[in-house]
Motif scaffolding. Structure first.
Motif, PDB file in Angstrom:
ATOM      1  N   ASP A 101      47.073 -23.187 -10.577  1.00  0.00           N
ATOM      2  CA  ASP A 101      48.296 -22.396 -10.467  1.00  0.00           C
ATOM      3  C   ASP A 101      49.023 -22.336 -11.807  1.00  0.00           C
ATOM      4  O   ASP A 101      50.223 -22.592 -11.909  1.00  0.00           O
ATOM      5  N   ARG A 128      55.883 -27.146 -17.246  1.00  0.00           N
ATOM      6  CA  ARG A 128      56.086 -27.100 -15.800  1.00  0.00           C
ATOM      7  C   ARG A 128      56.692 -28.397 -15.275  1.00  0.00           C
ATOM      8  O   ARG A 128      57.549 -28.388 -14.396  1.00  0.00           O
ATOM      9  N   GLU A 132      60.373 -28.969 -13.348  1.00  0.00           N
ATOM     10  CA  GLU A 132      60.510 -29.637 -12.053  1.00  0.00           C
ATOM     11  C   GLU A 132      61.425 -30.850 -12.138  1.00  0.00           C
ATOM     12  O   GLU A 132      62.251 -31.092 -11.243  1.00  0.00           O
ATOM     13  N   ASN A 237      57.627 -31.800  -1.212  1.00  0.00           N
ATOM     14  CA  ASN A 237      57.247 -31.865  -2.634  1.00  0.00           C
ATOM     15  C   ASN A 237      56.005 -31.031  -2.943  1.00  0.00           C
ATOM     16  O   ASN A 237      55.312 -31.292  -3.927  1.00  0.00           O
ATOM     17  N   ARG A 238      55.706 -30.000  -2.115  1.00  0.00           N
ATOM     18  CA  ARG A 238      54.462 -29.255  -2.291  1.00  0.00           C
ATOM     19  C   ARG A 238      54.420 -28.487  -3.603  1.00  0.00           C
ATOM     20  O   ARG A 238      53.347 -28.143  -4.080  1.00  0.00           O
ATOM     21  N   ARG A 239      55.580 -28.203  -4.199  1.00  0.00           N
ATOM     22  CA  ARG A 239      55.566 -27.498  -5.471  1.00  0.00           C
ATOM     23  C   ARG A 239      54.992 -28.361  -6.598  1.00  0.00           C
ATOM     24  O   ARG A 239      54.717 -27.868  -7.690  1.00  0.00           O
ATOM     25  N   TRP A 240      54.818 -29.669  -6.315  1.00  0.00           N
ATOM     26  CA  TRP A 240      54.229 -30.576  -7.299  1.00  0.00           C
ATOM     27  C   TRP A 240      52.704 -30.618  -7.202  1.00  0.00           C
ATOM     28  O   TRP A 240      52.055 -31.324  -7.979  1.00  0.00           O
ATOM     29  N   ARG A 241      52.104 -29.888  -6.272  1.00  0.00           N
ATOM     30  CA  ARG A 241      50.658 -29.947  -6.055  1.00  0.00           C
ATOM     31  C   ARG A 241      49.881 -29.595  -7.323  1.00  0.00           C
ATOM     32  O   ARG A 241      48.963 -30.299  -7.716  1.00  0.00           O
ATOM     33  N   SER A 242      50.224 -28.477  -7.965  1.00  0.00           N
ATOM     34  CA  SER A 242      49.461 -28.065  -9.149  1.00  0.00           C
ATOM     35  C   SER A 242      49.666 -29.035 -10.307  1.00  0.00           C
ATOM     36  O   SER A 242      48.746 -29.264 -11.100  1.00  0.00           O
TER      37      SER A 242
END
Length: 438
Positions: A101, A128, A132, A237-242
């Motif tokens: 991503d 990124r 965050e 916290n799914r935006r931290w996956r990438s």
């Protein structure tokens, strides 16, 4: 530090205008130590005394005081493209294949500035992560134990009456505390510390330094002891996956070719076999192309064997020479198509065999027999500006199987590549309803 860039199968001089012999030896030693280096590292780099020849592995190879960037090239005999274009294309393939991503705009801008592949990935990670962290650190309730002057949470009765039997002013407490010192952030901080030792660009170094200060309350954990299996990624916290996937790219070997050494001064080695990368790239695009259908895309599946004990009148149960087709298309557990990806060029225009190797044809014929599958495909990348789509369709002798030879354009946009692949399988006589690409 000496840094050079070369395409697959390209040469780098050793001596004037290139690496010194000592630097070349450092790179050869790094290639030998790498998991995908093969015998004596020759699967990555070959030594010809006065020059080094890159093989079919791309990325960055680092030695003490030197590094070599290897960029993809489909056809060794075709004119070389400029490094900026190829590097940007490689970033796009990694993004799709590994699900990182990445910001394509940011990557393109960094590529135009002459940044190497590794510089681009580190900068994208730093940018990124900084965004965050500035939005706020994800926190979790963690179980804590402490000796306090007043009760907090609940009392640890065993500890209280053993360690504090004569200390009524101290209470052994067990309580939940909302903390940011979580396994996820420990991994992020470890990546920041590790990359800070090897980053070259001054602006990226400044951002990593800022991140270290912002993550000061997070514990320092050595890379070998990081709690990978305790990371919890959910809706909060799914935006931290990438970012987590990028950290794994730098710190682990999850994707079969990723490797690094922690000895100071040796830098980061980050390599990807192009055959494997192209396969993952195609599989990821196919999943998007077939989204909304009843077709499942599986990589490196099947796992049936070619040979077994022969018994008259009985079907053979194989146990020798296991097969592992690149990509399988399944419906309800039944294999409806098999795709073998090949990172190499085929002839332009396609005539006769078209550059298709006899061994590849034999392999697909074996798959047709073992998996009882009539739809087979050899899928190649097209050279920049070359043709794409189906190039030739063959029938197999004494059978009804169909072997198609096709190409996909890796230089086109993600949306166009998805549409092109979807079109290839829409007319494969596999009845299905194609939905909108995700």
């Amino acid at each position: 530090m000496t840094h050079k860039s070369v395409h697959e199968w390209g040469r780098v001089p050793v001596g004037e205008g290139g690496f010194t012999r000592a630097e070349a030896n450092q790179l050869l030693a790094a290639a030998r130590a790498h998991p995908c280096g093969g015998a004596e590292g020759t699967a990555i780099l070959a030594d010809h005394h006065k020059h080094l020849t890159a093989r079919q592995v791309v990325g960055v190879l680092a030695g003490r005081g030197c590094s070599l960037e290897i960029l993809p090239k489909v056809d060794p005999g075709s004119p070389g493209e400029d490094a900026v274009t190829v590097r940007r294309r490689l970033i796009g393939m990694l993004d799709i294949a590994l699900g990182l991503d990445l910001s394509s705009g940011g990557a393109a801008q960094l590529a135009r500035q002459g940044e190497t592949l590794l510089d681009i990935l580190i900068r994208l990670f730093a940018d990124r992560l900084l965004d965050e962290v500035r939005r706020g650190l994800p926190r979790r309730y963690l179980l804590c134990e402490d000796d306090l002057p007043a009760l907090r949470g609940r009392m640890d009765v065993v500890r209280q009456f053993t360690h504090h039997a004569v200390r009524p002013d101290r209470l052994a407490c067990r309580f939940d505390s909302l903390e940011s010192d979580t396994p996820l952030l420990q991994i992020m901080k470890a990546a920041v510390v590790f990359l800070g030792k090897h980053v070259r660009a001054a602006e990226t170094r400044r951002r990593l330094t800022e991140l270290r200060h912002l993550l000061d309350e997070v514990s320092d954990v050595p890379p070998a002891s990081l709690p990978w299996d305790r990371v919890q990624l959910d809706r909060s916290n799914r935006r931290w996956r990438s970012l987590f996937d990028l950290a794994k790219l730098f710190l682990k070997r999850d994707w079969q070719a990723t490797h690094h050494r922690e000895k100071a001064g040796e830098g980061i080695t980050l390599l990807f076999p192009m055959n494997d990368l192209f396969e993952s790239y195609v599989a990821s695009l196919l999943r998007r192309a077939l989204a909304g259908t009843d077709i499942e895309v599986t990589e490196q599946g099947g796992l049936k064997y070619c040979l077994g004990e022969w018994r008259e009148g009985e079907a053979c149960e194989g146990h020798l020479f296991q097969t592992r087709p690149d990509i399988l298309l399944r419906r309800g557990g039944q294999i409806v198509a098999i795709i073998d990806t090949k990172w190499k060029a085929i002839s332009e225009p396609f005539e006769g065999k078209g550059g298709v190797s006899q061994a590849d044809v034999y392999q697909l014929m074996a798959y047709a027999r073992i998996y009882d599958c009539d739809h087979l495909m050899l899928l190649y990348p097209s050279v920049p500006g070359g043709a794409e789509g189906e190039r030739k369709s063959f029938g197999m002798t004494a059978g009804m199987e169909r072997l198609r030879v096709a190409q996909v354009d890796i230089a086109t946009s993600r949306e166009d590549a998805i549409q092109s692949l979807g079109g290839l399988f829409a007319d494969m006589s596999i009845p299905t309803q194609f939905g909108t690409a995700a």
